[in-house]
Scaffold this active site. Structure first.
Site, PDB file in Angstrom:
ATOM      1  N   GLN A 287      46.612  42.455  51.882  1.00  0.00           N
ATOM      2  CA  GLN A 287      46.886  41.160  51.510  1.00  0.00           C
ATOM      3  C   GLN A 287      45.161  41.522  51.744  1.00  0.00           C
ATOM      4  OE1 GLN A 287      49.679  41.780  54.438  1.00  0.00           O
ATOM      5  NE2 GLN A 287      49.945  42.429  52.242  1.00  0.00           N
TER       6      GLN A 287
ATOM      7  N   GLY B  16      50.867  45.613  47.479  1.00  0.00           N
ATOM      8  CA  GLY B  16      51.133  46.684  46.209  1.00  0.00           C
ATOM      9  C   GLY B  16      49.755  47.619  45.512  1.00  0.00           C
ATOM     10  N   HIS B  17      49.401  49.030  46.654  1.00  0.00           N
ATOM     11  CA  HIS B  17      48.233  49.723  46.151  1.00  0.00           C
ATOM     12  C   HIS B  17      48.215  50.427  44.058  1.00  0.00           C
ATOM     13  CE1 HIS B  17      46.678  49.067  49.870  1.00  0.00           C
ATOM     14  NE2 HIS B  17      46.914  47.792  49.487  1.00  0.00           N
TER      15      HIS B  17
ATOM     16  N   ASP C 291      45.083  41.897  46.634  1.00  0.00           N
ATOM     17  CA  ASP C 291      45.311  42.458  45.332  1.00  0.00           C
ATOM     18  C   ASP C 291      43.019  42.174  45.366  1.00  0.00           C
ATOM     19  OD1 ASP C 291      47.309  42.109  45.344  1.00  0.00           O
ATOM     20  OD2 ASP C 291      46.892  39.985  44.555  1.00  0.00           O
TER      21      ASP C 291
ATOM     22  N   LYS D  10      41.509  47.333  47.045  1.00  0.00           N
ATOM     23  CA  LYS D  10      41.509  47.840  48.475  1.00  0.00           C
ATOM     24  C   LYS D  10      41.973  50.078  47.697  1.00  0.00           C
ATOM     25  CE  LYS D  10      43.855  45.041  50.773  1.00  0.00           C
ATOM     26  NZ  LYS D  10      44.068  44.055  49.858  1.00  0.00           N
TER      27      LYS D  10
HETATM   28  P1  IMP Z   1      54.334  37.157  52.263  1.00  0.00           P
HETATM   29  O1  IMP Z   1      53.474  38.127  52.242  1.00  0.00           O
HETATM   30  O2  IMP Z   1      55.670  37.358  50.746  1.00  0.00           O
HETATM   31  O3  IMP Z   1      55.085  36.665  53.141  1.00  0.00           O
HETATM   32  O4  IMP Z   1      53.105  36.094  51.185  1.00  0.00           O
HETATM   33  C1  IMP Z   1      52.682  35.197  51.739  1.00  0.00           C
HETATM   34  C2  IMP Z   1      51.080  34.803  50.637  1.00  0.00           C
HETATM   35  O5  IMP Z   1      50.704  35.789  50.501  1.00  0.00           O
HETATM   36  C3  IMP Z   1      52.056  34.604  48.954  1.00  0.00           C
HETATM   37  O6  IMP Z   1      50.935  33.676  48.279  1.00  0.00           O
HETATM   38  C4  IMP Z   1      52.243  35.967  48.751  1.00  0.00           C
HETATM   39  O7  IMP Z   1      51.665  35.756  47.532  1.00  0.00           O
HETATM   40  C5  IMP Z   1      50.219  36.087  49.805  1.00  0.00           C
HETATM   41  N1  IMP Z   1      50.804  38.098  49.959  1.00  0.00           N
HETATM   42  C6  IMP Z   1      51.764  38.830  50.199  1.00  0.00           C
HETATM   43  N2  IMP Z   1      51.447  39.936  50.335  1.00  0.00           N
HETATM   44  C7  IMP Z   1      50.259  40.321  49.459  1.00  0.00           C
HETATM   45  C8  IMP Z   1      49.151  41.369  48.818  1.00  0.00           C
HETATM   46  O8  IMP Z   1      49.152  42.881  49.027  1.00  0.00           O
HETATM   47  N3  IMP Z   1      47.987  40.247  47.684  1.00  0.00           N
HETATM   48  C9  IMP Z   1      47.794  39.440  47.100  1.00  0.00           C
HETATM   49  N4  IMP Z   1      48.546  38.368  47.710  1.00  0.00           N
HETATM   50  C10 IMP Z   1      49.868  39.031  48.833  1.00  0.00           C
END
Ligand code: IMP
Length: 430
Positions: free
Chosen positions: A225, A40-41, A13, A16
């Site tokens: 991420q 989520g962009h 977040d 990007k």
């Molecule tokens: P997962 O990717 O859904 O398995 O989540 C694993 C961890 O990564 C959790 O703490 C989520 O909140 C974090 N996470 C996954 N995708 C994002 C993102 O795009 N932005 C911020 N945190 C993310």
């Protein structure tokens, strides 16, 4: 010609989407290489806001090719919804604008059920995942029982694989997680509808990118991420399940590391995190709330309020090293404008020790207390400045200090969500 990787330098977040959108102007191809619709962009073009989860942000630019590399995990339902939404807004008229590699692993309905039910069962020990089935899909990929995009397009293969896999999944879902089992016929029928609509996007990303590079094109690799959520180098187990650092761009698309020219890490001027896990500079107080409100810090994917804290140089240095960053893009600088003074964490105190390197041991990290340097705020509106030179001296001082502490140049400063609120100091494609 330049090939540039953009990665998140924090816990995701970082903004990007906006930086990628700006750099897209200079690239012919924009490539996702890991993650899925956990990302989520949010993009603001003119007055229109678009949130993309899977399709590279380059899709908003005509004539740019958007590529989904083998390292991505793809939920075909979400992918189609995103395609439909973009087409309704007048984008993505030509299917040739989008390519999906055949080796992309599919997120299946059982992956989503397992992700959500496991989190529920874990109670206080949960990871705080996005519940999109990301982890279980990568587990199956590594265990060599994934269903890939190319399989979806061959009904017999898809049917056979599903028939082999589902009994075990249903056993786990029913007996261990206490959820309802899934019907093979229903999944097959649903996915065959997706197959027909998605067939036109199948491609082979590695040879395509090779040819594109040989033709002298600029390629932009769009990370999702952040580095501290990397499966190997992040705050394990509070991480996502893919290689979010720059090296993931090579394995996630099938190109060699020597083809990469620049690696830009995106960092907010402060820090946020969603989900569970250690966060040394977290502000649990009124200051944290002020940062959340000023920065509009609510997740683009799940709407969850983000945890907020001061900029953490120890963590940023970790990202500089693990990614080999050649530049930092500093975002949301304008959010700090209202603060009288700012703090920046330059080291951690762990018991009697002063740590300058990000600890790998989570037990240590959890005990670390930030050592702060206080910096003067500027308390001036910086949202509509036309050039870097116009910034208040305190902002430039903040940037100079970040460069000195990290040993990495700050190549861009973002002062608002719009494209024209971006102060470029040097362009990695130049
Ligand atoms: P997962 O990717 O859904 O398995 O989540 C694993 C961890 O990564 C959790 O703490 C989520 O909140 C974090 N996470 C996954 N995708 C994002 C993102 O795009 N932005 C911020 N945190 C993310």
């Amino acid at each position: 010609m330049a090939n540039v990787i953009v990665v998140g330098a924090q816990w995701g977040d970082e903004g990007k989407g906006k930086v990628v959108d700006i750099y897209t102007e200079y690239a012919q191809d924009v490539v996702r290489f890991q993650g899925g619709n956990n990302a989520g962009h949010t993009l603001v073009v003119g007055d229109q806001k678009t949130v993309l989860h899977l399709i590279p942000s380059g899709v908003l630019h005509e004539g740019k090719r958007c590529i989904i590399g083998n390292g991505v995990v793809l939920d075909p339902k979400v992918f189609l919804e995103e395609i439909d939404g973009l087409q309704r807004k007048g984008f993505l008229k030509d299917p040739a604008q989008l390519m999906v590699d055949g080796a992309v692993n599919l997120i299946m309905p059982y992956h989503k059920i397992i992700d959500i039910a496991r989190e529920r069962k874990s109670g206080a020990k949960k990871i705080g995942t996005t519940g999109r089935g990301i982890g279980p899909t990568y587990e199956d990929k590594v265990a060599r029982r994934g269903i890939r995009f190319a399989d979806l397009l061959k009904p017999e293969t898809f049917k056979r694989k599903l028939a082999e896999l589902l009994p075990e999944k249903n056993f786990y879902i029913e007996q261990y997680l206490g959820e309802k089992p899934l019907s093979e016929e229903e999944i097959f029928e649903e996915y065959m509808v997706y197959a027909e609509r998605l067939r036109c996007y199948l491609g082979r990303v590695s040879p395509y990118l090779d040819q594109s590079m040989k033709a002298g094109h600029n390629i932009l690799f769009e990370g999702a991420q952040g580095s501290l959520l990397d499966i190997d180098h992040g705050t394990y187990p509070y991480v996502t399940s893919s290689s979010t650092i720059a090296a993931g761009a090579c394995t996630g698309t099938g190109i060699g590391p020597h083809r990469i020219d620049e690696v830009i890490g995106i960092s907010k001027a402060y820090v946020t995190r969603v989900g569970e896990g250690p966060f040394p500079t977290e502000l649990d107080d009124e200051m944290g709330e002020r940062l959340r409100t000023a920065g509009g810090e609510f997740g683009a994917t799940t709407g969850r309020p983000r945890r907020t804290g001061w900029l953490d140089i120890v963590a940023l240095r970790e990202a500089v090293r693990t990614n080999g960053l050649t530049g930092i893009a500093l975002t949301k600088m304008d959010v700090l404008s209202e603060f009288e003074s700012l703090k920046v964490c330059t080291a951690y105190r762990y018991g009697e020790q002063l740590l300058e390197e990000f600890p790998q041991d989570l037990d240590v990290l959890q005990e670390c207390k930030p050592v702060y340097e206080e910096i003067a705020g500027w308390q001036k509106d910086i949202c509509s400045l036309g050039s870097y030179a116009d910034l208040p001296v305190q902002v430039k001082d903040y940037v100079d200090k970040i460069e000195a502490w990290t040993g990495c140049p700050v190549v861009l400063v973002s002062v608002g969500p719009r494209r024209d609120q971006t102060l470029i100091r040097s362009n990695p494609f130049a």
